[in-house]
Enzyme design. Sequence first.
Site, short mmCIF file in Angstrom:
data_model
loop_
_atom_site.label_atom_id
_atom_site.label_comp_id
_atom_site.label_asym_id
_atom_site.label_seq_id
_atom_site.Cartn_x
_atom_site.Cartn_y
_atom_site.Cartn_z
N LEU A 23 -7.84 3.57 -7.09
CA LEU A 23 -6.14 3.61 -7.23
C LEU A 23 -5.77 2.07 -7.72
CD1 LEU A 23 -5.46 5.47 -4.19
CD2 LEU A 23 -5.21 6.20 -6.47
N ASP A 65 -12.15 4.46 -3.58
CA ASP A 65 -11.69 3.39 -2.93
C ASP A 65 -12.12 3.26 -1.46
OD1 ASP A 65 -9.21 2.75 -4.61
OD2 ASP A 65 -9.14 4.80 -4.56
N GLU A 70 -10.36 -0.21 5.74
CA GLU A 70 -9.23 -0.16 6.79
C GLU A 70 -8.03 0.68 6.62
OE1 GLU A 70 -6.76 -4.17 8.08
OE2 GLU A 70 -6.27 -3.52 6.05
N ASP A 71 -7.88 1.45 5.89
CA ASP A 71 -7.09 2.36 5.42
C ASP A 71 -7.01 3.59 6.20
OD1 ASP A 71 -5.08 1.03 3.86
OD2 ASP A 71 -6.32 1.18 2.20
N ARG A 90 -7.85 9.81 -1.03
CA ARG A 90 -8.26 9.26 0.04
C ARG A 90 -8.49 9.95 1.25
NH1 ARG A 90 -7.28 3.03 0.51
NH2 ARG A 90 -9.46 3.34 1.47
N ARG A 136 2.63 5.16 1.16
CA ARG A 136 1.26 5.55 1.53
C ARG A 136 1.57 6.25 3.16
NH1 ARG A 136 -2.74 3.36 -1.64
NH2 ARG A 136 -1.99 3.38 -3.72
N HIS A 167 1.76 -2.07 0.51
CA HIS A 167 1.65 -2.15 1.84
C HIS A 167 2.25 -3.25 2.64
CE1 HIS A 167 -2.27 0.48 1.30
NE2 HIS A 167 -1.53 1.23 1.84
N LEU A 248 -7.96 -3.83 -7.46
CA LEU A 248 -7.67 -2.37 -6.97
C LEU A 248 -6.72 -2.70 -5.92
CD1 LEU A 248 -11.39 -1.67 -6.62
CD2 LEU A 248 -10.00 -0.52 -8.13
N CYS A 254 -8.27 -5.59 3.95
CA CYS A 254 -8.63 -4.08 3.55
C CYS A 254 -10.13 -3.75 3.67
CB CYS A 254 -8.26 -3.82 2.05
SG CYS A 254 -6.59 -4.50 1.48
#
Length: 263
Positions: A23, A65, A70-71, A90, A136, A167, A248, A254
Amino acid sequence: MVAVYAFNRAIVRRPARSAVLGLRSVDRGVPDVDALGEEHAAYIAALETLGVTVEVLPPLEEFPDSVFVEDPALVFSEGAILLRPGAPSRIGETAEIAPALRAAFGDVLDLPAPGFADGGDVLVMPEAVLIGLSARTDATGAADLVGRLERLGRRGRVVTPPAGVLHLKTGCSLLDDETMLATPVMAAAGLFPGFRIVETAPGEEAAANALRVNDAVLLGAGFPRTAERLTDLDFTVVTVKIDEVMKLDAGLSCMSLRWWAEA
């Protein structure tokens, strides 16, 4: 009490060749996957040098991704929370990282549907865990995350970052118990009352996603004036090249899940 930036364990995942399909909200060019792998290896080495034992998970080609672990999850000494990333491509990453977290933590909580929350919107502070609303992370996911944090003995606080911020941690990072690094736009938003704010140097806004690890601040290479501001304030700065990572929409926080594990 252990500081919120004291870590001795981390989980990372090696980048997949499919990262070229990752992404990108801003087109900075297609990442060079080999160079991305080199940057990731240097990042692991930096964590290890700072006293962190790193578990390295294999790449996931079906999730471009997935290097940004971390996401899909949050981790604390008390346990872990499996999140629901807001990007449809994701959402499956959560199930992929769950086994590693269940092996490392006795308490692993799930964020319920239908809300979404990305770890990149979560900033752990000394007195609270900030959750930033974004494209997000929605209000439902943020509210549910506050409830999950309470079950781990943590207090969550929902905040609204300035418009245009991908973010929460795109624009800020914790330097110590009383100091934040932030872009000028984020600094002006009033999200950090009582904190001293160090602004990124003009043209170096991407430096805001730094990462305090034990006695040092990891900072992306290529931001010399911001690095100078930090060293002038007696922070120990360790620079890590993240040119391909930044293509990215990502940064230093991240690429790892970090926590303090009691012996």
